[in-house]
Motif scaffolding. Structure first.
Motif, PDB file in Angstrom:
ATOM      1  N   ALA A  26      77.555  51.559  58.160  1.00 21.56           N
ATOM      2  CA  ALA A  26      77.463  51.298  59.576  1.00 21.56           C
ATOM      3  C   ALA A  26      77.953  52.747  60.217  1.00 21.56           C
ATOM      4  O   ALA A  26      79.649  53.125  59.524  1.00 21.56           O
ATOM      5  CB  ALA A  26      78.133  50.276  60.297  1.00 21.56           C
ATOM      6  N   VAL A  27      77.767  53.266  61.031  1.00 21.39           N
ATOM      7  CA  VAL A  27      78.457  54.326  62.000  1.00 21.39           C
ATOM      8  C   VAL A  27      78.413  54.157  63.404  1.00 21.39           C
ATOM      9  O   VAL A  27      77.874  53.904  64.203  1.00 21.39           O
ATOM     10  CB  VAL A  27      77.327  55.484  61.756  1.00 21.39           C
ATOM     11  CG1 VAL A  27      77.418  56.972  62.740  1.00 21.39           C
ATOM     12  CG2 VAL A  27      77.615  55.819  60.504  1.00 21.39           C
ATOM     13  N   TYR A  51      74.283  40.810  58.054  1.00 26.08           N
ATOM     14  CA  TYR A  51      75.320  40.841  57.098  1.00 26.08           C
ATOM     15  C   TYR A  51      76.202  40.524  57.908  1.00 26.08           C
ATOM     16  O   TYR A  51      77.310  41.009  59.110  1.00 26.08           O
ATOM     17  CB  TYR A  51      75.203  42.550  57.055  1.00 26.08           C
ATOM     18  CG  TYR A  51      74.394  43.116  56.281  1.00 26.08           C
ATOM     19  CD1 TYR A  51      73.705  42.423  54.806  1.00 26.08           C
ATOM     20  CD2 TYR A  51      73.348  44.163  56.522  1.00 26.08           C
ATOM     21  CE1 TYR A  51      73.416  42.625  53.818  1.00 26.08           C
ATOM     22  CE2 TYR A  51      72.802  44.904  56.173  1.00 26.08           C
ATOM     23  CZ  TYR A  51      72.067  44.209  54.585  1.00 26.08           C
ATOM     24  OH  TYR A  51      71.409  44.658  53.702  1.00 26.08           O
ATOM     25  N   TYR A  52      77.282  39.949  56.564  1.00 21.25           N
ATOM     26  CA  TYR A  52      78.864  39.773  57.066  1.00 21.25           C
ATOM     27  C   TYR A  52      79.350  41.031  55.630  1.00 21.25           C
ATOM     28  O   TYR A  52      78.985  40.810  54.828  1.00 21.25           O
ATOM     29  CB  TYR A  52      79.283  37.987  56.026  1.00 21.25           C
ATOM     30  CG  TYR A  52      78.629  37.551  57.407  1.00 21.25           C
ATOM     31  CD1 TYR A  52      79.964  36.542  57.875  1.00 21.25           C
ATOM     32  CD2 TYR A  52      77.932  37.312  57.934  1.00 21.25           C
ATOM     33  CE1 TYR A  52      79.590  35.891  59.790  1.00 21.25           C
ATOM     34  CE2 TYR A  52      76.914  36.329  58.564  1.00 21.25           C
ATOM     35  CZ  TYR A  52      78.350  36.057  59.887  1.00 21.25           C
ATOM     36  OH  TYR A  52      78.341  35.205  60.640  1.00 21.25           O
ATOM     37  N   ILE A  53      80.463  41.257  56.072  1.00 21.78           N
ATOM     38  CA  ILE A  53      80.855  42.448  55.415  1.00 21.78           C
ATOM     39  C   ILE A  53      82.244  42.031  55.364  1.00 21.78           C
ATOM     40  O   ILE A  53      83.015  41.843  56.101  1.00 21.78           O
ATOM     41  CB  ILE A  53      81.238  43.363  56.517  1.00 21.78           C
ATOM     42  CG1 ILE A  53      80.070  44.147  56.877  1.00 21.78           C
ATOM     43  CG2 ILE A  53      81.585  45.497  55.375  1.00 21.78           C
ATOM     44  CD1 ILE A  53      78.525  44.504  56.263  1.00 21.78           C
ATOM     45  N   ALA A 117      74.569  52.928  64.475  1.00 21.50           N
ATOM     46  CA  ALA A 117      73.031  53.518  63.025  1.00 21.50           C
ATOM     47  C   ALA A 117      74.121  52.069  61.954  1.00 21.50           C
ATOM     48  O   ALA A 117      74.746  51.999  61.623  1.00 21.50           O
ATOM     49  CB  ALA A 117      73.086  54.710  62.668  1.00 21.50           C
ATOM     50  N   TRP A 118      72.489  51.735  61.633  1.00 27.31           N
ATOM     51  CA  TRP A 118      73.229  50.512  60.234  1.00 27.31           C
ATOM     52  C   TRP A 118      72.452  51.205  59.167  1.00 27.31           C
ATOM     53  O   TRP A 118      70.952  51.984  59.611  1.00 27.31           O
ATOM     54  CB  TRP A 118      72.888  49.655  60.572  1.00 27.31           C
ATOM     55  CG  TRP A 118      73.555  48.645  61.192  1.00 27.31           C
ATOM     56  CD1 TRP A 118      73.509  48.211  62.584  1.00 27.31           C
ATOM     57  CD2 TRP A 118      74.780  47.758  60.469  1.00 27.31           C
ATOM     58  NE1 TRP A 118      74.608  47.498  63.276  1.00 27.31           N
ATOM     59  CE2 TRP A 118      75.203  46.892  61.371  1.00 27.31           C
ATOM     60  CE3 TRP A 118      76.046  47.844  59.684  1.00 27.31           C
ATOM     61  CZ2 TRP A 118      76.248  46.405  61.689  1.00 27.31           C
ATOM     62  CZ3 TRP A 118      76.192  46.706  59.194  1.00 27.31           C
ATOM     63  CH2 TRP A 118      77.766  46.698  60.446  1.00 27.31           C
ATOM     64  N   PHE A 126      67.184  48.737  61.728  1.00 28.78           N
ATOM     65  CA  PHE A 126      67.333  48.591  63.062  1.00 28.78           C
ATOM     66  C   PHE A 126      66.669  47.016  63.100  1.00 28.78           C
ATOM     67  O   PHE A 126      66.218  46.936  62.680  1.00 28.78           O
ATOM     68  CB  PHE A 126      65.477  49.394  63.960  1.00 28.78           C
ATOM     69  CG  PHE A 126      65.467  51.001  63.485  1.00 28.78           C
ATOM     70  CD1 PHE A 126      66.376  51.943  64.172  1.00 28.78           C
ATOM     71  CD2 PHE A 126      65.186  51.581  62.415  1.00 28.78           C
ATOM     72  CE1 PHE A 126      66.288  53.237  64.157  1.00 28.78           C
ATOM     73  CE2 PHE A 126      65.573  52.935  62.615  1.00 28.78           C
ATOM     74  CZ  PHE A 126      65.749  53.546  63.352  1.00 28.78           C
ATOM     75  N   GLY A 127      67.451  47.133  64.355  1.00 28.99           N
ATOM     76  CA  GLY A 127      66.373  45.388  64.273  1.00 28.99           C
ATOM     77  C   GLY A 127      67.749  44.184  64.213  1.00 28.99           C
ATOM     78  O   GLY A 127      68.281  43.452  64.718  1.00 28.99           O
TER      79      GLY A 127
END
Length: 253
Positions: A26-27, A51-53, A117-118, A126-127
């Motif tokens: 992720a940015v 997503y879980y990070i 962004a991902w 996206f989304g």
């Protein structure tokens, strides 16, 4: 028991968790603040995972503890903000410090739009994350497809492309030469789909807004729909080989 005409169909169980094999990044404000190969899918609803990070894979100096605890259905979490340079995103994520689900403790769940962004590997997404159980197939056909609205023929074709997408009704993509373009007016709406790409066009029909759409440059997996026009079959009458289809019930109805 027969199938209902409601969508989406169930894809995974709510609260199902499993590891993702993909590198996820992720940015924010030009800086990569998440870079992990240990992301976990969690289906908060049956159709779409998030997503879980692991918090260790998030840039610590980009996190802002907002000193607010949330007692949620899945456990107790600390609310986090993000700060990179002069960019500050409040309530951007939550860090689970106690969990009612095995494996959730220590993970961070981001609001999707809290970053710029991902990426999965080197492709921007996206989304929402792409569902590993989600499939999209675009198949050419010679079935006769006719689309009407209140008796007005909007399109008719013997060379449609049928798009089959997990959890959604079949979409019928038709050549523009088979569409009654004079009945359509252009819309400024644009959308994106994690599986098909960015739409290039939307059209209204009378007072029905955004009834049809097209992808000018779809993703390679569904390249067959490039430039073709599809209609929301929730809102029009669709005939296939002369048989009127029941209108499906979806979030677009």
């Amino acid at each position: 028991m027969g199938m209902t005409n409601d969508y989406p169909r169930e894809i995974a169980a709510v609260n199902q968790m499993e590891p993702s094999p993909r590198r996820v990044r992720a940015v924010l404000n030009g800086r990569t603040i998440v870079d992990t190969t240990r992301a976990v899918y969690l289906w908060e609803i049956s159709a779409f995972p998030q997503y879980y990070i692991p918090i260790e894979d998030v840039a610590a100096d980009a996190l802002v503890d907002e000193e607010h605890e949330q007692h949620l259905s899945r456990g107790r979490a600390r609310r986090l903000g993000l700060r990179v340079g002069d960019e500050h995103r409040k309530a951007a994520a939550r860090h689970y410090v106690e969990s009612k689900l095995p494996g959730l403790e220590g993970l961070v769940r981001f609001e999707w739009d809290a970053v710029d962004a991902w990426f999965e590997e080197d492709e921007q997404i996206f989304g929402h994350p792409r569902n590993p159980y989600h499939r999209v197939d675009a198949l050419r056909s010679t079935r006769l497809v006719r689309v009407e609205l209140d008796g007005l023929v909007l399109a008719e074709s013997r060379s449609p492309v049928l798009l089959f997408e997990t959890g959604l009704p079949t979409r019928y993509y038709l050549d523009r030469t088979a569409v009654n373009i004079g009945a359509l007016t252009h819309s400024e709406t644009r959308t994106h789909c994690p599986y098909k790409g960015h739409t290039s066009d939307y059209w209204n029909v009378g007072d029905q807004r955004d009834l049809a759409w097209s992808y000018g440059q779809p993703y390679p997996a569904v390249a067959a729909i490039a430039g073709l026009v599809a209609f929301y079959n929730e809102k029009v009458d669709t005939f296939v080989d002369g048989r009127l289809l029941e209108r499906p019930v979806t979030s677009f109805s």
